[in-house]
Design an enzyme around this catalytic site. Structure first.
Site, PDB file in Angstrom:
ATOM      1  N   ARG A 239      10.685  -5.290  37.093  1.00 36.66           N
ATOM      2  CA  ARG A 239      10.994  -4.341  36.017  1.00 36.66           C
ATOM      3  C   ARG A 239      12.104  -4.880  35.125  1.00 36.66           C
ATOM      4  O   ARG A 239      13.219  -5.124  35.604  1.00 36.66           O
ATOM      5  CB  ARG A 239      11.393  -2.983  36.600  1.00 36.66           C
ATOM      6  CG  ARG A 239      11.018  -1.821  35.688  1.00 36.66           C
ATOM      7  CD  ARG A 239      11.520  -0.503  36.227  1.00 36.66           C
ATOM      8  NE  ARG A 239      12.960  -0.446  36.098  1.00 36.66           N
ATOM      9  CZ  ARG A 239      13.764   0.216  36.940  1.00 36.66           C
ATOM     10  NH1 ARG A 239      13.264   0.880  37.956  1.00 36.66           N
ATOM     11  NH2 ARG A 239      15.064   0.219  36.749  1.00 36.66           N
ATOM     12  N   HIS A 243      14.203   2.281  34.236  1.00 37.94           N
ATOM     13  CA  HIS A 243      13.058   3.072  34.705  1.00 37.94           C
ATOM     14  C   HIS A 243      12.551   3.984  33.581  1.00 37.94           C
ATOM     15  O   HIS A 243      11.361   4.112  33.357  1.00 37.94           O
ATOM     16  CB  HIS A 243      13.487   3.907  35.914  1.00 37.94           C
ATOM     17  CG  HIS A 243      12.509   4.964  36.292  1.00 37.94           C
ATOM     18  ND1 HIS A 243      11.342   4.677  36.947  1.00 37.94           N
ATOM     19  CD2 HIS A 243      12.518   6.316  36.088  1.00 37.94           C
ATOM     20  CE1 HIS A 243      10.665   5.814  37.141  1.00 37.94           C
ATOM     21  NE2 HIS A 243      11.361   6.800  36.629  1.00 37.94           N
ATOM     22  N   TYR A 252      22.565  -0.330  39.747  1.00 36.56           N
ATOM     23  CA  TYR A 252      21.864  -0.812  40.952  1.00 36.56           C
ATOM     24  C   TYR A 252      21.099  -2.121  40.780  1.00 36.56           C
ATOM     25  O   TYR A 252      20.594  -2.668  41.752  1.00 36.56           O
ATOM     26  CB  TYR A 252      20.934   0.289  41.497  1.00 36.56           C
ATOM     27  CG  TYR A 252      19.852   0.745  40.534  1.00 36.56           C
ATOM     28  CD1 TYR A 252      18.624   0.075  40.457  1.00 36.56           C
ATOM     29  CD2 TYR A 252      20.055   1.832  39.687  1.00 36.56           C
ATOM     30  CE1 TYR A 252      17.637   0.477  39.575  1.00 36.56           C
ATOM     31  CE2 TYR A 252      19.072   2.247  38.799  1.00 36.56           C
ATOM     32  CZ  TYR A 252      17.869   1.572  38.747  1.00 36.56           C
ATOM     33  OH  TYR A 252      16.903   1.975  37.870  1.00 36.56           O
TER      34      TYR A 252
END
Ligand SMILES: Cc1ncc(C[n+]2csc(CCOP(=O)(O)OP(=O)(O)O)c2C)c(N)n1
Ligand SMILES: [Mg+2]
Length: 329
Positions: A239, A243, A252
């Site tokens: 990714r 998100h 993170y």
């Protein structure tokens, strides 16, 4: 040109098809980039970014005919573009406007699914039903790595296998489920390995290589149409964007890794393949991008021209008998 022949022989697509695949990737990329801008401008709500997922979405669906069904998750929210679904309809979905919902049977594109994996049993059921009716329709369902931990994944994939339903399960393994990394998601060495337990083929492909995704999908679609049942495709990448617009991945994710992934992005990679084959010129790149941008501009204008929805609609389909405090007067 020799390299063009080699490319066409490898993937079995004509020049026109290779360029159509390119056009679809550009449309998806442009939709995604403009949507992030529209979100920042307050013109659409929270938006799930799919930047660098275009090779998976365009590549896999390129193996379908318009009679085949697509079951998208929120990550494939713009997949309907491929079928000609109007941009304004898709943008209205992110604006929370009722005109953002369409009748799935008009486009053979199911509703965008937010509850993870819940559309996989739907895809299995539709494909099984079509098979019972003697139609040769295939269903293609998209979901993420995190979705493979859901009960509905098991139910959908197992049902499809047991009924030999013509389904292609496309797992976008971007290695994150919001902030949960793949290492914390499963002990399986690969998600494709899970297919063995259901008695179907599992295929692992490079999710940034649009032609590799297409080839795997084409094989799976042909297999499904021959009546040999479902296939699980795991398209692996990483990714390279948050998100969603509501997420701050700096908390993170190692952002250096993300930068490396962004440098390897899938659209530029396919452009290089086409340029090396002598199929892509600067003019074609420019005109394709401009067409996509014009379409987006017209789409957001049309979406914003729509009168606001009646707030009462929120309750219209919620109750057969509305409780007293919700009845008018
Ligand atoms: C049933 C359910 N549980 C939890 C959520 C909250 N949620 C939204 S996105 C997401 C992560 C899904 O990750 P993945 O399946 O890998 O798909 P990706 O977003 O990476 O494409 C979660 C847990 C949800 N939408 N539905
Ligand atoms: Mg994921």
């Amino acid at each position: 040109m020799a390299s063009t022949d080699a490319l066409q022989q490898t993937v079995g697509l004509s020049t026109g098809q290779l360029l159509e695949l390119y056009r679809r990737m550009v449309y998806l990329r442009t939709y995604d980039e403009r949507s992030v801008v529209y979100h920042r401008q307050g013109r659409i709500g929270t938006y799930a970014i799919f930047w660098n997922h275009e090779a998976i979405q365009a590549g896999a669906t390129f193996a379908l005919t318009d009679d085949d069904w697509i079951f998208p998750s929120y990550r494939e929210s713009a997949i309907g573009l491929i079928r000609g679904l109007p941009v304004e309809t898709l943008l209205q979905w992110w604006r929370g406007h009722p005109s953002g919902w369409w009748s799935p049977a008009d486009w053979n594109v199911a509703s965008i699914t937010v509850p993870i994996a819940t559309h996989l049993p739907h895809a299995a059921g539709l494909a099984w039903g079509k098979k019972l009716r003697g139609e040769d329709t295939v269903a293609m369902a998209f979901f993420g790595d995190g979705a493979t931990s859901e009960g509905a994944f098991h139910e959908g994939v197992n049902l499809a296998a047991v009924m030999s339903a013509p389904v292609v399960f496309v797992c976008n393994n971007n290695q994150w489920a919001i902030s949960t990394p793949i290492e914390a998601q499963t002990r399986a060495e690969s998600l494709a390995d899970k297919a063995v337990g259901y008695g179907m083929p599992g295929v692992r492909v490079d999710g940034l290589d649009v032609l590799a995704v297409y080839s795997a999908a084409r094989d799976a679609v042909e297999r499904a149409r021959r009546g040999e049942g479902p296939t699980l495709i795991e398209a692996v990448h990483y990714r390279a964007a948050p998100h969603a617009t509501a997420d701050d991945p700096r908390a993170y994710i190692d952002m250096e890794r993300v930068e490396e992934e962004r440098a390897r992005e899938c659209l530029g990679r396919y452009e290089n393949v086409l340029r090396e084959a002598g199929l892509l010129t600067d003019e074609l790149v420019e005109s394709t991008r401009k067409d996509a941008e014009d379409l987006m501009r017209a789409g957001i204008t049309a979406a914003e021209a729509e009168p606001p929805a009646d707030p009462e609609l929120l309750f219209t389909h919620a109750y057969v008998d509305p409780p007293g405090n919700m009845r008018n007067g």
